[in-house]
Design an enzyme around this catalytic site. Sequence first.
Site, PDB file in Angstrom:
ATOM      1  N   SER A   1       0.860  -1.192   0.000  1.00 53.49           N
ATOM      2  CA  SER A   1       0.000   0.000   0.000  1.00 53.49           C
ATOM      3  C   SER A   1       0.885   1.228   0.000  1.00 53.49           C
ATOM      4  O   SER A   1       1.994   1.216   0.550  1.00 53.49           O
ATOM      5  CB  SER A   1      -0.891   0.015   1.242  1.00 53.49           C
TER       6      SER A   1
ATOM      7  N   TYR B   1      -2.219   0.721  10.203  1.00 55.39           N
ATOM      8  CA  TYR B   1      -2.306  -0.021   8.943  1.00 55.39           C
ATOM      9  C   TYR B   1      -1.045   0.196   8.120  1.00 55.39           C
ATOM     10  O   TYR B   1      -0.456  -0.751   7.587  1.00 55.39           O
ATOM     11  CB  TYR B   1      -3.537   0.445   8.166  1.00 55.39           C
TER      12      TYR B   1
END
Length: 249
Positions: A133, A146
């Site tokens: 990501s 995250y």
Amino acid sequence: MAIDAYRTAVVTGANRGIGAALVRALRGRGLLVHAIARTAEPLAALARDTGCVPHALDVGDRAAMMAALDGVEADILVNNAAAVATGGPSYETTVPQMEDLLRVNIAGVINGLAAVVPGMKARRRGHIVNLGSTAGLHVIPGMPAYGMTKAAIHNLSQTLRLDLHGCGIRVTEIVPGRVETGIHLRLMADQAAARRAFYDDYASLQPEDIVAAILFVLDAPQRMDVTLMEVMPTDSIYGGAAFAKRAGA
């Protein structure tokens, strides 16, 4: 080795979004696909539609992963399953949120590797694709916990190439920006507000865009390993020049 030379793939997080779209694409290319996800019902529907082999289990469960993939001669492993936590500072991340992030985003990837990489090494063929990501490569406000787990996947993808050097196994990290999969809706309690904040009026990436990126790296000749691919929406950037004013200014 182009994708047509591969026979069997394993895809985690396969019940929706990028995972489901990838299962459909790989089945369309003639591969046997083992599809893994926690939710059984959508996975069963995907199996009926595509003929994939469904495995309803938690990727964070090492024993379940090993049992499900025992004897599977995987040529491709796509570690796509991911958990997110509601936005906010890192120190506000709850224990259950942190446990979920670590179990799925880190342990789940390691468990997938443990289940298939020894066989890949023995056969001296295979391609591992880890979904990272932009939150793992850049400082993006609102999702620090995250982002931390995705930063770990970036490091893992790099060190994995060292671990597998000389085995003929390729390792790719795909790093998407915002993809309209619905995962962002978990970041806010108000789903309508979350949709307005993340999707409405934005030309986000679509799952099929990331599938196209994955197929590109899988289709590359054996001599070519795309080790890192960042895929951003055209209208999206990261970074910026935020500057807090002095107290009292």
